[in-house]
Design an enzyme around this catalytic site. Structure first.
Site, short mmCIF file in Angstrom:
data_model
loop_
_atom_site.label_atom_id
_atom_site.label_comp_id
_atom_site.label_asym_id
_atom_site.label_seq_id
_atom_site.Cartn_x
_atom_site.Cartn_y
_atom_site.Cartn_z
N GLY A 80 0.78 -1.24 0.00
CA GLY A 80 0.00 0.00 0.00
C GLY A 80 0.81 1.29 0.00
O GLY A 80 0.42 2.24 0.69
N GLY A 116 8.43 -1.70 9.41
CA GLY A 116 9.84 -1.96 9.13
C GLY A 116 10.44 -0.78 8.38
O GLY A 116 9.81 0.29 8.29
N SER A 119 8.26 0.75 5.52
CA SER A 119 7.11 1.54 6.01
C SER A 119 7.58 2.86 6.59
O SER A 119 6.95 3.91 6.40
CB SER A 119 6.36 0.77 7.11
OG SER A 119 5.86 -0.42 6.60
N ASP A 142 11.99 -10.17 10.26
CA ASP A 142 13.33 -10.27 9.66
C ASP A 142 14.42 -9.69 10.58
O ASP A 142 15.60 -9.97 10.40
CB ASP A 142 13.36 -9.53 8.32
CG ASP A 142 12.23 -9.94 7.40
OD1 ASP A 142 11.73 -11.07 7.57
OD2 ASP A 142 11.83 -9.15 6.53
N ARG A 177 16.47 -39.43 7.58
CA ARG A 177 16.42 -38.41 6.52
C ARG A 177 17.17 -37.14 6.89
O ARG A 177 17.43 -36.88 8.07
CB ARG A 177 14.97 -38.01 6.26
CG ARG A 177 14.22 -38.98 5.41
CD ARG A 177 12.76 -38.61 5.33
NE ARG A 177 12.09 -39.47 4.35
CZ ARG A 177 10.77 -39.64 4.31
NH1 ARG A 177 10.00 -39.01 5.18
NH2 ARG A 177 10.24 -40.41 3.40
N HIS A 284 4.19 -18.38 6.57
CA HIS A 284 3.57 -17.31 7.37
C HIS A 284 3.21 -17.72 8.79
O HIS A 284 2.77 -16.86 9.57
CB HIS A 284 2.35 -16.76 6.61
CG HIS A 284 2.75 -16.05 5.36
ND1 HIS A 284 3.10 -16.73 4.22
CD2 HIS A 284 2.94 -14.74 5.09
CE1 HIS A 284 3.44 -15.86 3.28
NE2 HIS A 284 3.36 -14.65 3.78
N GLN A 286 5.30 -18.15 10.83
CA GLN A 286 6.29 -17.35 11.59
C GLN A 286 5.73 -15.97 11.95
O GLN A 286 6.24 -15.28 12.82
CB GLN A 286 7.57 -17.17 10.75
CG GLN A 286 8.32 -18.46 10.53
CD GLN A 286 9.25 -18.40 9.34
OE1 GLN A 286 10.44 -18.17 9.48
NE2 GLN A 286 8.72 -18.59 8.15
N ARG A 287 4.70 -15.56 11.25
CA ARG A 287 4.12 -14.24 11.50
C ARG A 287 2.82 -14.31 12.30
O ARG A 287 2.53 -13.43 13.09
CB ARG A 287 3.85 -13.53 10.16
CG ARG A 287 5.10 -13.34 9.33
CD ARG A 287 5.10 -12.11 8.48
NE ARG A 287 3.87 -11.82 7.80
CZ ARG A 287 3.77 -11.47 6.53
NH1 ARG A 287 4.87 -11.40 5.78
NH2 ARG A 287 2.61 -11.18 6.00
#
Ligand code: F6P
Length: 359
Positions: A80, A116, A119, A142, A177, A284, A286-287
């Site tokens: 945006g 961040g 922004s 981040d 594995r 996501h 993580q968010r």
């Protein structure tokens, strides 16, 4: 100037801890200063839309749940930029005057923007153009905002990534594995490095350190020789392929995002070592996860501090976390910078000391 009304908005990608910040801002502004607080919806877009999209916040908004919830109840957007707003026909339009008009229509005396580096750059430009009084709070999983040791949302992301490694280890052992966990972080390897150490990874790949496929293969061979039947690797999304390019995914809306380096590596490693590898792209979660205690704490500290900055007429500045406490720096000090992992970061030495392959 006497402050009576402030606005607050969340901008860019969401993360854990944003609701804790908005709660702290609202509580401090109302309880200490008796100001009115307006939550702007979807970042600056709430001031661009007509009718304006906002909510007058009260202590009732925060009667229990919100401090515990991930995401941002105000909504946000990372597409945006009001100076170059994407239109449905593919063109771009400058809506900055509409936003400034929206701010004035609401009769705000100041506003707090949580975001961040990208922004902050936009908010500062708007503040300069419209003579708006602006204070920033850093947030990003981040953790790449300069001048602050930590940004809101980062700790939660590290916790989620560490939990993922905890859950991958038993299945890695059951099936002999190599489990590859691909994490976010853009060009910064903070999430991968920190979660990799905490989650017992054998291999940590971050964009800041060059790796070699041969080196990884040798390391896996060594693990085998030591008698272990499985291994864990964590890789940051911006780690490059052998050709020097980043792995990217084109989404349905035509937008490109980082993604795919885990699968690329799994394929290469299988060819070299015949190790069966599986890839988890954490994405996501993580968010959106429930915010960690540390993100709630840092978010609360930033919120209280930012309101006090307004009360003390400190504008065009951003609250930052330094030496176990909040202070502030001029917004220009963080704009156009990205705090990636420093080669002299003590954690790199620690990881190497643990015998982890980093490149
Ligand atoms: O900057 C936060 C972040 O989550 C990055 O780690 C990631 O590369 C990007 O945003 C994903 O963006 P989107 O939400 O648009 O998929």
């Amino acid at each position: 100037m006497k402050i009576k009304k402030i606005g607050i908005l969340t901008s860019g990608g969401d993360c854990g801890g944003l609701n804790a910040v908005v709660r702290a801002v609202t509580r401090r502004a109302i309880v200490k200063y008796d100001w009115e607080v307006y939550g702007i919806k979807e970042g600056t877009s709430g001031l661009m839309y007509r009718p304006l999209q906002y909510e007058k916040l009260s202590l009732k908004n925060f009667s229990g749940n919100l401090i515990r919830q991930g995401g941002t109840f105000l909504g946000t957007t990372n597409k945006g930029n009001p100076f170059k707003y994407p239109m449905p026909n593919g063109s771009f339009k400058d809506f900055s005057n509409d936003i400034i008009e929206g701010y004035n229509k609401l009769e705000l005396d100041a506003f707090i923007g949580i975001g961040g580096d990208g922004s902050m750059k936009i908010l500062k430009k708007l503040a300069d153009k419209g003579n708006l009084k602006f204070v920033g709070i850093p947030k990003t999983i981040d953790n790449d905002v300069d001048s602050t040791e930590i940004s809101v949302g980062y700790d939660t992301a590290v916790e989620v990534a560490t939990n993922a490694l905890d859950m991958l280890q038993p299945t890695a052992a059951s099936h002999k594995r190599l489990m590859i966990l691909e994490v976010m972080g853009r060009d910064a390897g903070h999430i991968a490095l920190n979660a990799g150490i905490a989650g017992g990874a054998d291999i940590i790949l971050i964009p800041e350190i060059k790796y070699s496929l041969k080196g990884i293969a040798r390391h896996i061979e060594e693990i085998r020789k030591q008698g272990r039947n499985h291994a864990l690797m964590i890789v940051a999304e911006a780690v490059k392929k052998e050709d020097g390019k980043k792995a990217m995914i084109k989404h349905g809306d035509g937008q490109y995002r980082l993604g795919g380096i885990g699968s690329y590596l799994a394929d290469k490693i299988y060819k070299m070592t015949k190790t069966e590898a599986r890839v988890t792209v954490l994405g996501h979660v993580q968010r959106g996860s429930q915010p960690s205690p540390r993100d709630r704490l840092i978010g609360s500290a930033f919120g209280v501090y930012a309101v006090d900055m307004i009360a003390n007429n400190k504008f065009n500045r951003i609250a930052v976390w330094q030496n176990r406490s909040v202070t502030d720096v001029h917004i220009n000090q963080i704009i156009n910078k990205s705090k990636t992992v420093n080669p002299s970061d003590p954690l790199i030495k620690i990881a190497r000391g643990l015998g982890i392959y980093l490149g």
